[in-house]
Design an enzyme around this catalytic site. Structure first.
Site, PDB file in Angstrom:
ATOM      1  N   LYS A 124     -78.054  74.996   8.818  1.00  0.00           N
ATOM      2  CA  LYS A 124     -78.517  73.649   9.187  1.00  0.00           C
ATOM      3  C   LYS A 124     -79.349  73.100   8.056  1.00  0.00           C
ATOM      4  O   LYS A 124     -79.994  73.847   7.319  1.00  0.00           O
ATOM      5  CB  LYS A 124     -79.367  73.716  10.463  1.00  0.00           C
ATOM      6  CG  LYS A 124     -79.463  72.406  11.223  1.00  0.00           C
ATOM      7  CD  LYS A 124     -78.163  72.102  11.930  1.00  0.00           C
ATOM      8  CE  LYS A 124     -78.287  71.256  13.145  1.00  0.00           C
ATOM      9  NZ  LYS A 124     -77.141  71.409  14.042  1.00  0.00           N
ATOM     10  N   TYR A 237     -78.144  57.803  23.802  1.00  0.00           N
ATOM     11  CA  TYR A 237     -76.850  57.110  23.796  1.00  0.00           C
ATOM     12  C   TYR A 237     -76.348  56.939  22.370  1.00  0.00           C
ATOM     13  O   TYR A 237     -75.842  55.906  21.975  1.00  0.00           O
ATOM     14  CB  TYR A 237     -76.960  55.763  24.541  1.00  0.00           C
ATOM     15  CG  TYR A 237     -75.721  55.461  25.365  1.00  0.00           C
ATOM     16  CD1 TYR A 237     -75.419  56.209  26.503  1.00  0.00           C
ATOM     17  CD2 TYR A 237     -74.836  54.445  24.990  1.00  0.00           C
ATOM     18  CE1 TYR A 237     -74.272  55.953  27.244  1.00  0.00           C
ATOM     19  CE2 TYR A 237     -73.694  54.186  25.726  1.00  0.00           C
ATOM     20  CZ  TYR A 237     -73.417  54.943  26.852  1.00  0.00           C
ATOM     21  OH  TYR A 237     -72.271  54.683  27.592  1.00  0.00           O
ATOM     22  N   GLY A 241     -74.114  61.332  23.380  1.00  0.00           N
ATOM     23  CA  GLY A 241     -74.353  60.794  24.719  1.00  0.00           C
ATOM     24  C   GLY A 241     -73.339  59.728  25.090  1.00  0.00           C
ATOM     25  O   GLY A 241     -72.797  59.719  26.207  1.00  0.00           O
TER      26      GLY A 241
END
Ligand code: GLU
Length: 434
Positions: A124, A237, A241
């Site tokens: 990562k 969102y 999402g």
């Protein structure tokens, strides 16, 4: 004189340092590994090795700003484990990034790749920055500066980055281009999540959300939940999402609650997930969308009554204090690390079917792997082929976790750890690492 302030540069020893608290995600990962290792009676050497990243790179990045000044940023790339194959995992741009967040996220990538059984390890990256305060050109220079620093430590057979929080296909394109300049040749497979025009895969953009949908669908079958008319609540969102919401809506779920950094709302009559997705793409926030319903206090948002709850924002959202009040039938962890370990037994006791993050959101890295495969033989699949392979990987991983949970009578997160860790440990063992 530079006009910028330099908060990141004040004290090098304070850059990106995490707290000591129990909520520190890297400590959480280590505790989760300990629990699984004990159940598996893992060799102590292998166990200890799995608790740490194999390599970490800390970089300092000078970036020419649009006003002519130079600003210095800090970033990381952590390679947690490459026993099963080259490291794999996204790059985050976040103002509160810490080395321990990146360590934890790199470890979760190791488990994620093992769980969906792709021949990759875990890595990562992160840069401490607030992309909202950077112009497109500044973002490009930052992305390129990062690759100039880590460009000799990544590669097709070493470590393959991808998008994550606040990064996207355009940023991946700049990075792959910078890598090509550095090395003197195109190597598309060095980074995934690229635009289609630059060796990206069809189906990568919605892959994580699609994986969420597939695992929710499979979980619903197991617990006998009819998704037609099932109430769904989605936190966050962004890419994950919003795609999860629209694909689940297509299966019949009704979006009755939604939240992002601009606020939280509930609407029992249902919110049109597709229209909201369009709105969020244009405005970058959901606030102002007509039909959001009534505002709810963000700290109570996850407690809204529903059948399917999808936390798809950041980590540490569900903890001991709020877990007793969070009672969906299915908790689908679109985000990485939304639930802290103390919450797991509470959710388990209350009969919540948890789809743990590194199972639920594994669709993204799975299609990233398909992208690497396509780059490697320079032949590109159609969307149907991508979907079929993704479906097969996700369902197989889901079944493996479900079966393990039944066998050991443990919650799904621990079951997922048991599956993933035994696979990584086996690769380490045959390599002779312990
Ligand atoms: N950032 C995504 C994740 O957390 C995708 C990583 C990748 O495609 O390599 O799974």
């Amino acid at each position: 004189m530079a006009k910028h302030s330099y908060p990141e540069s004040v004290d090098f020893h304070a850059v990106g340092v995490s707290s000591d608290s129990e909520q520190n995600p890297f400590r959480i990962v280590q505790r989760q590994v300990d629990e699984a290792a004990a159940l598996l009676h893992l060799d102590p050497g292998l166990h200890e090795l799995l608790r740490w990243p194999l390599r970490e790179i800390h970089v300092t990045l000078p970036v020419r700003m649009d006003d002519g000044s130079t600003r210095v940023f800090h970033g990381f790339r952590v390679q947690h484990n490459d026993a099963r194959g080259p490291c794999k995992g996204g790059i985050r741009f976040h103002p509160e990034e810490t080395i321990d967040d990146v360590r934890a996220l790199a470890a979760w990538m190791t488990w994620k790749c093992a769980l969906v059984d792709i021949p990759l390890g875990g890595g990562k990256g992160g840069i401490i920055c607030d992309p909202r305060n950077l112009s497109q050109r500044e973002l490009e220079r930052l992305a390129r500066a990062y690759i100039r620093q880590i460009g000799h430590h990544i590669g097709l057979v070493k470590d393959v980055p991808a998008p994550d929080v606040n990064t996207n296909a355009q940023i991946m394109a700049w990075m792959v281009d910078e890598f090509a300049f550095m090395h003197g040749y195109n190597e598309f497979g060095v980074i995934t999540g690229k635009p289609i025009a630059l060796g990206g895969s069809l189906g990568r953009e919605d892959a994580t959300g699609r994986g969420v949908m597939i695992t929710v669908r499979e979980a619903a079958k197991k617990i006998g939940l009819d998704l037609k008319g099932a109430r769904m609540v989605v936190q966050g969102y962004g890419n994950v999402g919003s795609w999860a919401a629209v694909l689940l809506q297509d299966l019949g779920c009704k979006l009755v609650g939604v939240a992002d950094e601009s606020g939280a709302w509930s609407n029992p009559n249902g919110i049109d997930a597709w229209a909201l997705k369009e709105y969020a793409k244009e405005h970058r926030i959901i606030k102002g969308f007509p039909g959001l319903g009534e505002p709810v206090p963000p700290e109570r948002f996850l407690e809204l009554p529903c059948e399917v709850l999808v936390p798809a924002a950041l980590h540490n959202q569900i903890f001991k204090e709020n877990a007793p009040r969070i009672r969906p039938r299915i908790l689908a962890e679109g985000a990485n690390g939304p639930t802290v370990p103390e919450a797991d037994p509470i959710l388990f006791q209350n009969g919540v079917y948890v789809l743990p993050d590194f199972l639920c959101n594994a669709g993204g890295v799975t299609v990233s792997y398909f992208e690497m495969v396509q780059n490697a033989y320079n032949f590109y699949w159609d969307l149907k082929t991508v979907h079929e392979h993704l479906e097969q990987k996700m369902v197989t991983a889901f079944e493996a976790v479900h079966e393990m949970a039944q066998k050991y009578k443990v919650h799904n997160r621990l079951a997922a750890y048991l599956v993933a860790i035994s696979r990584v440990a086996e690769a380490m063992r045959v390599r002779g690492w312990a």
